[in-house]
Design a protein around this motif. Structure first.
Motif, short mmCIF file in Angstrom:
data_model
loop_
_atom_site.label_atom_id
_atom_site.label_comp_id
_atom_site.label_asym_id
_atom_site.label_seq_id
_atom_site.Cartn_x
_atom_site.Cartn_y
_atom_site.Cartn_z
N GLY A 68 2.11 98.36 44.38
CA GLY A 68 3.37 99.01 44.71
C GLY A 68 3.32 100.52 44.68
N ASN A 69 2.21 101.09 44.23
CA ASN A 69 2.07 102.54 44.17
C ASN A 69 1.81 103.08 45.57
OD1 ASN A 69 1.41 105.21 43.63
ND2 ASN A 69 0.20 104.71 41.83
N PRO A 70 2.59 104.07 46.03
CA PRO A 70 2.39 104.59 47.39
C PRO A 70 1.21 105.56 47.50
CG PRO A 70 4.18 105.75 46.34
CD PRO A 70 3.75 104.66 45.38
N MET A 71 0.50 105.83 46.39
CA MET A 71 -0.63 106.76 46.43
C MET A 71 -1.84 106.14 45.74
SD MET A 71 -1.04 110.64 44.99
CE MET A 71 -1.91 110.29 43.49
N MET A 72 -3.02 106.44 46.27
CA MET A 72 -4.27 105.97 45.69
C MET A 72 -5.20 107.16 45.55
SD MET A 72 -6.77 103.00 47.19
CE MET A 72 -7.24 103.92 48.65
N ARG A 73 -5.85 107.30 44.40
CA ARG A 73 -6.77 108.41 44.16
C ARG A 73 -8.16 107.85 43.87
NH1 ARG A 73 -4.23 111.56 40.11
NH2 ARG A 73 -3.22 112.65 41.80
N THR A 74 -9.16 108.42 44.55
CA THR A 74 -10.55 108.03 44.37
C THR A 74 -11.35 109.29 44.07
OG1 THR A 74 -10.24 106.23 45.95
CG2 THR A 74 -12.50 106.84 45.43
N MET A 75 -12.30 109.20 43.12
CA MET A 75 -13.09 110.37 42.73
C MET A 75 -14.58 110.03 42.67
SD MET A 75 -10.85 111.89 39.60
CE MET A 75 -9.08 111.91 39.69
N PRO A 89 -19.16 119.92 41.96
CA PRO A 89 -17.73 119.69 42.11
C PRO A 89 -17.35 118.22 41.97
CG PRO A 89 -18.73 119.89 44.26
CD PRO A 89 -19.82 120.18 43.25
N LEU A 90 -16.11 118.00 41.61
CA LEU A 90 -15.52 116.68 41.61
C LEU A 90 -14.91 116.47 42.99
CD1 LEU A 90 -14.69 114.20 39.88
CD2 LEU A 90 -12.58 115.43 39.36
N LEU A 91 -15.29 115.42 43.69
CA LEU A 91 -14.75 115.13 45.01
C LEU A 91 -13.59 114.15 44.86
CD1 LEU A 91 -18.11 114.65 46.91
CD2 LEU A 91 -16.76 116.73 46.67
N VAL A 92 -12.42 114.56 45.28
CA VAL A 92 -11.21 113.75 45.11
C VAL A 92 -10.62 113.44 46.47
CG1 VAL A 92 -8.91 113.67 44.08
CG2 VAL A 92 -10.75 114.89 42.89
N MET A 93 -10.31 112.16 46.69
CA MET A 93 -9.62 111.75 47.91
C MET A 93 -8.31 111.10 47.49
SD MET A 93 -10.81 109.28 50.97
CE MET A 93 -9.64 108.71 52.17
N GLU A 94 -7.21 111.65 47.95
CA GLU A 94 -5.90 111.07 47.68
C GLU A 94 -5.37 110.48 48.98
OE1 GLU A 94 -3.55 114.16 45.88
OE2 GLU A 94 -4.30 113.62 43.90
N THR A 95 -4.97 109.23 48.92
CA THR A 95 -4.43 108.54 50.07
C THR A 95 -2.98 108.21 49.78
OG1 THR A 95 -6.61 107.53 50.43
CG2 THR A 95 -4.75 106.55 51.60
N VAL A 96 -2.09 108.60 50.69
CA VAL A 96 -0.67 108.33 50.53
C VAL A 96 -0.28 107.32 51.61
CG1 VAL A 96 1.66 109.29 50.58
CG2 VAL A 96 -0.23 110.62 49.61
N PHE A 97 0.36 106.24 51.19
CA PHE A 97 0.78 105.20 52.12
C PHE A 97 2.26 105.42 52.46
CE2 PHE A 97 -2.68 103.62 49.53
CZ PHE A 97 -3.56 103.18 50.51
N LEU A 98 2.50 105.61 53.74
CA LEU A 98 3.86 105.86 54.21
C LEU A 98 4.57 104.53 54.47
CD1 LEU A 98 3.08 108.70 56.75
CD2 LEU A 98 3.79 108.92 54.36
N SER A 99 5.87 104.49 54.16
CA SER A 99 6.62 103.27 54.43
C SER A 99 6.92 103.21 55.93
CB SER A 99 7.91 103.25 53.63
OG SER A 99 8.69 104.40 53.93
N GLU A 100 7.02 102.02 56.41
CA GLU A 100 7.29 101.84 57.86
C GLU A 100 8.74 102.07 58.18
OE1 GLU A 100 5.72 98.19 59.34
OE2 GLU A 100 3.85 98.48 58.29
#
Length: 100
Positions: A68-75, A89-100
């Motif tokens: 249910g979280n609209p955001m996902m973080r991967t490092m 460096p720390l490589l961070v990818m943040e993914t935000v899921f938009l509602s339809e």
């Protein structure tokens, strides 16, 4: 519905240190889902002042992690292939899921 979206990301990392990065240097997943990339060996020697391009082939979930979280973080972090010690460096990818 479990589908995934393929994504290619090229990340340029500059060796600004005084030590050479050996061919055994690895990118290691340290947080989150690997999205198809739990890690990789760079396979290249990178001298101080040189740039390394990391070509990440990712599979991004279509709809979050099912929590249910609209955001996902991967490092990810670079590690010495001989000692497994992290550096750079720390490589961070943040993914935000938009509602339809």
């Amino acid at each position: 519905d479990g589908r995934q979206v393929p994504l290619q990301a090229v990340v340029g990392v500059l060796n600004t240190g005084i030590r050479t990065w050996e061919k055994t240097t690895s990118l290691k997943l340290i947080h989150g889902l690997g999205m198809g990339c739990p890690g990789m060996v760079t396979g290249q020697t990178v001298h101080p002042g040189q740039r390394l391009d990391l070509n990440l082939q990712l599979e991004v979930p279509n709809r979050g992690q099912g929590d249910g979280n609209p955001m996902m973080r991967t490092m990810w972090v670079l590690v010495d292939g001989n000692t497994d010690e992290p550096f750079g460096p720390l490589l961070v990818m943040e993914t935000v899921f938009l509602s339809e």
